[in-house]
Motif scaffolding. Structure first.
Motif, PDB file in Angstrom:
ATOM      1  N   GLY A 152      38.575  54.302  46.616  1.00 55.35           N
ATOM      2  CA  GLY A 152      37.315  54.555  45.894  1.00 55.35           C
ATOM      3  C   GLY A 152      36.187  54.642  46.894  1.00 55.35           C
ATOM      4  O   GLY A 152      36.285  55.348  47.897  1.00 55.35           O
ATOM      5  N   ASP A 153      35.104  53.874  46.646  1.00 47.95           N
ATOM      6  CA  ASP A 153      34.014  53.878  47.623  1.00 47.95           C
ATOM      7  C   ASP A 153      34.094  52.664  48.558  1.00 47.95           C
ATOM      8  O   ASP A 153      33.160  52.354  49.289  1.00 47.95           O
ATOM      9  CB  ASP A 153      32.641  53.941  46.923  1.00 47.95           C
ATOM     10  N   GLY A 154      35.210  51.973  48.490  1.00 51.09           N
ATOM     11  CA  GLY A 154      35.425  50.840  49.401  1.00 51.09           C
ATOM     12  C   GLY A 154      34.867  49.524  48.877  1.00 51.09           C
ATOM     13  O   GLY A 154      35.083  48.471  49.466  1.00 51.09           O
ATOM     14  N   ASN A 155      34.135  49.592  47.747  1.00 48.61           N
ATOM     15  CA  ASN A 155      33.582  48.372  47.163  1.00 48.61           C
ATOM     16  C   ASN A 155      34.471  47.879  46.024  1.00 48.61           C
ATOM     17  O   ASN A 155      35.443  48.545  45.671  1.00 48.61           O
ATOM     18  CB  ASN A 155      32.165  48.655  46.623  1.00 48.61           C
ATOM     19  N   VAL A 156      34.106  46.732  45.446  1.00 44.21           N
ATOM     20  CA  VAL A 156      34.868  46.237  44.291  1.00 44.21           C
ATOM     21  C   VAL A 156      34.702  47.268  43.168  1.00 44.21           C
ATOM     22  O   VAL A 156      33.576  47.637  42.819  1.00 44.21           O
ATOM     23  CB  VAL A 156      34.320  44.863  43.817  1.00 44.21           C
ATOM     24  N   GLY A 157      35.813  47.745  42.626  1.00 43.60           N
ATOM     25  CA  GLY A 157      35.770  48.785  41.591  1.00 43.60           C
ATOM     26  C   GLY A 157      35.112  48.280  40.307  1.00 43.60           C
ATOM     27  O   GLY A 157      35.112  47.078  40.030  1.00 43.60           O
ATOM     28  N   GLU A 158      34.583  49.240  39.547  1.00 46.81           N
ATOM     29  CA  GLU A 158      33.856  48.914  38.305  1.00 46.81           C
ATOM     30  C   GLU A 158      34.746  48.189  37.290  1.00 46.81           C
ATOM     31  O   GLU A 158      34.370  47.135  36.766  1.00 46.81           O
ATOM     32  CB  GLU A 158      33.405  50.239  37.706  1.00 46.81           C
ATOM     33  N   ILE A 159      35.912  48.730  37.068  1.00 44.32           N
ATOM     34  CA  ILE A 159      36.826  48.123  36.076  1.00 44.32           C
ATOM     35  C   ILE A 159      37.370  46.796  36.611  1.00 44.32           C
ATOM     36  O   ILE A 159      37.465  45.811  35.883  1.00 44.32           O
ATOM     37  CB  ILE A 159      37.948  49.117  35.698  1.00 44.32           C
ATOM     38  N   THR A 160      37.667  46.772  37.900  1.00 43.38           N
ATOM     39  CA  THR A 160      38.148  45.527  38.521  1.00 43.38           C
ATOM     40  C   THR A 160      37.125  44.417  38.302  1.00 43.38           C
ATOM     41  O   THR A 160      37.466  43.291  37.934  1.00 43.38           O
ATOM     42  CB  THR A 160      38.358  45.729  40.042  1.00 43.38           C
ATOM     43  N   LYS A 161      35.848  44.745  38.492  1.00 40.98           N
ATOM     44  CA  LYS A 161      34.778  43.741  38.391  1.00 40.98           C
ATOM     45  C   LYS A 161      34.670  43.209  36.953  1.00 40.98           C
ATOM     46  O   LYS A 161      34.546  41.992  36.744  1.00 40.98           O
ATOM     47  CB  LYS A 161      33.458  44.394  38.840  1.00 40.98           C
ATOM     48  N   VAL A 162      34.742  44.099  35.990  1.00 36.35           N
ATOM     49  CA  VAL A 162      34.633  43.662  34.588  1.00 36.35           C
ATOM     50  C   VAL A 162      35.830  42.764  34.236  1.00 36.35           C
ATOM     51  O   VAL A 162      35.665  41.705  33.612  1.00 36.35           O
ATOM     52  CB  VAL A 162      34.579  44.889  33.636  1.00 36.35           C
TER      53      VAL A 162
END
Ligand SMILES: Cc1ncc(COP(=O)(O)O)c(C=O)c1O
Length: 311
Positions: free
Chosen positions: A277-287
């Protein structure tokens, strides 16, 4: 000098709770010699708001222990409810005010020479240890594909938490660490597909859908994996597809994360140096992560039956 609050202080060993310093096994023990044991890893979470510790999905872990014990023909002389009671008693005596890990270990306790499953004494012990993060959860971790494959069901079934099979996990984890990575992703025994991490399951997000390897791809049937599938479906309306995953699908995934009792939900930032992805914590992962950390501390009423208070 040892701190007064040093844990663990106790273990359930040979039928009673005793000081852990007295819980010793003979060097001839079959489980030590041949890895003939089935174990579990359960977490207890401290909720600082209500000052209680909650054991997460304790009954489900003991159910898995019983099912797996059939693979190694280990007879456990306690019922699931007795083991739950003993676990709570142990935790009460330890009086944790922090997160901890519970390790039930059903094993061949006899002293005879020769690896075999039957005609040997068996027993179970349980101990607990304080445990914070096993893997990073706030920042994405860097992982590699292990050069060591997973075991196969017809060799040393990964579906069971057999102590001897963790040699496979140790080799994978150590190779990853020595090469500067945080963890390893392991391929199936035939090397054709992605299986899981060294001691955790794996999820991939693609086009807002969760994808995870099926239980027939040499994985442990994780309880956290099941929790993630249920949260995603029930709370986020995101379905999970259980299907084989190719290695290069990982490189092109939108998000990747590990999950497990120890690992909790750990975001993956790179695989083999490819940025995910963009190398950051993914949106769905975070939720999913935010929901999971509330749920395990019994902060979500709907799932409170999964959280047993220590009292
Ligand atoms: C090999 C392996 N896979 C997956 C998991 C995750 O399983 P669970 O979520 O039941 O802890 C574990 C244990 O933590 C494991 O050892």
């Amino acid at each position: 000098m040892k701190s007064k609050n040093e844990h663990p202080k106790y273990a359930f060993f040979q039928g009673s709770i005793i000081p852990i310093s007295k819980a010793k096994i003979d060097i001839r023990t079959s489980a030590l010699q041949y890895g003939l044991a089935i174990f579990e890893g359960i977490r207890s979470y401290y909720n600082e708001e209500d000052n209680y510790c909650y054991v997460f999905r304790m009954e489900d872990h003991y159910k898995r222990l019983f099912k797996n014990s059939n693979i190694l023909m280990i007879k456990i002389n306690y019922s699931i409810s007795e083991l739950c009671k003993i676990t709570l008693e142990l935790l009460k005596k330890e009086d944790y005010k922090e997160d901890c890990y519970i390790r039930p270990f059903a094993y061949n306790s006899g002293l005879k020479i020769g690896p075999k499953l039957t005609g040997i004494e068996q027993d179970i012990f349980i101990y607990t240890i304080p445990l914070g993060k096993y893997l990073e959860t706030d920042k994405p971790i860097n992982v590699c594909i292990s050069s060591w494959n997973r075991l196969s069901d017809n060799c040393l079934p990964p579906r069971a938490k057999i102590s001897g099979s963790y040699v496979n996990s140790a080799i994978q984890k150590t190779e990853a660490l020595l090469n500067g990575y945080d963890e390893a992703i392991v391929l199936t025994n035939d090397g054709q597909h992605v299986s899981e991490g060294s001691a955790m399951n794996l999820f991939m997000v693609k086009d807002k859908v969760l994808i995870t390897p099926p239980v027939t791809d040499d994985i442990l049937e994780g309880i956290t994996r099941d929790t993630v599938i249920k949260i995603a479906q029930n709370e986020l309306g995101i379905k999970t597809i259980e299907r084989s995953i190719d290695r290069t699908e990982l490189y092109t995934a939108d998000e990747l994360f590990f999950c497990g009792t120890g690992a909790q939900i750990s975001p993956i930032g790179t695989v083999d140096k490819r940025i995910i992805g963009d190398g950051n914590v993914g949106e769905i992962t975070k939720v999913l992560q935010d929901y999971y950390f509330k749920l395990v501390k019994n902060k979500i009423q709907k799932y409170s039956s999964w959280c047993t208070p220590v009292k």
